[in-house]
Design an enzyme around this catalytic site. Sequence first.
Site, PDB file in Angstrom:
ATOM      1  N   ASP A   1       0.854  -1.187   0.000  1.00 45.60           N
ATOM      2  CA  ASP A   1       0.000   0.000   0.000  1.00 45.60           C
ATOM      3  C   ASP A   1       0.891   1.238   0.000  1.00 45.60           C
ATOM      4  O   ASP A   1       1.369   1.672   1.037  1.00 45.60           O
ATOM      5  CB  ASP A   1      -0.926   0.007   1.214  1.00 45.60           C
TER       6      ASP A   1
ATOM      7  N   ILE B   1      -0.423   9.250   8.705  1.00 49.11           N
ATOM      8  CA  ILE B   1      -1.195   8.377   9.580  1.00 49.11           C
ATOM      9  C   ILE B   1      -0.892   6.916   9.255  1.00 49.11           C
ATOM     10  O   ILE B   1      -0.393   6.582   8.185  1.00 49.11           O
ATOM     11  CB  ILE B   1      -2.707   8.629   9.443  1.00 49.11           C
TER      12      ILE B   1
ATOM     13  N   HIS C   1       0.581   7.863   4.103  1.00 50.01           N
ATOM     14  CA  HIS C   1       1.159   7.159   5.242  1.00 50.01           C
ATOM     15  C   HIS C   1       2.664   7.373   5.387  1.00 50.01           C
ATOM     16  O   HIS C   1       3.279   6.766   6.272  1.00 50.01           O
ATOM     17  CB  HIS C   1       0.850   5.665   5.125  1.00 50.01           C
TER      18      HIS C   1
ATOM     19  N   GLY D   1      -5.101   2.066   7.833  1.00 50.54           N
ATOM     20  CA  GLY D   1      -6.198   1.439   8.549  1.00 50.54           C
ATOM     21  C   GLY D   1      -6.077  -0.072   8.562  1.00 50.54           C
ATOM     22  O   GLY D   1      -6.396  -0.736   9.548  1.00 50.54           O
TER      23      GLY D   1
END
Length: 284
Positions: A187, A207, A192, A210
Amino acid sequence: MPIDAAKAVAAEPRSTKIAWGHKDVQLYHLGLGAGLPAADPEELRYTLESRLHVLPSFATVAGGGPGVVGGISLPGIDVDLASVLHGGQSLTPHRPLPVSGEAELTSKVAAVYDKGKAAILVLRSEAADDEGPLWTSDSQIFVRGEGGFGGDRGPSTRLPAPEGGPDLTVLRPVREDQALLYRLSGDWNPLHADPEFAALAGFERPILHGLCTYGMTLKAVVDTRLGGDVSRVRGYRTRFTGVVFPGETLRIRMWHADDRVRAEVTAVERDDAPVLSDTVVEHA
């Protein structure tokens, strides 16, 4: 309109061959924080090739996975990556995932829902090998600013609040470099890793993925409630309700009843801000 719901749902599924080996599985587990303590026999099941088993959530990255970036490049969808967030995830493993394997992965837009100020894309991926189906995975992708087109609002995924206090609460630290390690499983969303991109998306800093929190939570449930047996997992779903910043600590509360573990996950350092809600692990 950037999202043509009818075109997206009607498009032919995309199929591709994927393959993975023990190093991919080990890297994924390490990206979830596995391996601490390094010599713990329970952790070696995630890190040592001679003892390796596969956490079912590896399905979300196997072969690089279609991911959010791949999903928003499907026919009928043309949106700004900075407006995209992962809203929820469900996974049904049809049998234990092999440590190494090859499979055909078929991906499609299963539904597009109109939430008013946003649209929800349901991206479905199904994998099968020579022995039959391996897993079915649904990603709910939240696209800000793309709702209001008069479509179906879709079903509610919210569950009633758990009754009573949790049966078990565990803490799981998130390393400062964890998002950088996890993204090596496929990903590559700069949200991120790139502070400038994160700022464009409205965040003070990058961040955590998820799906990293998703995998960490499943590992915690397997390790503490299912005797460390990954083959007992029959289904796993969650709703992403908040972000996690690298360096924070997850508080994972669990309620166990019959063949289900209900979990709620919060960020300790931000007054237990919600992170994962309506989380259920179904098991044998």
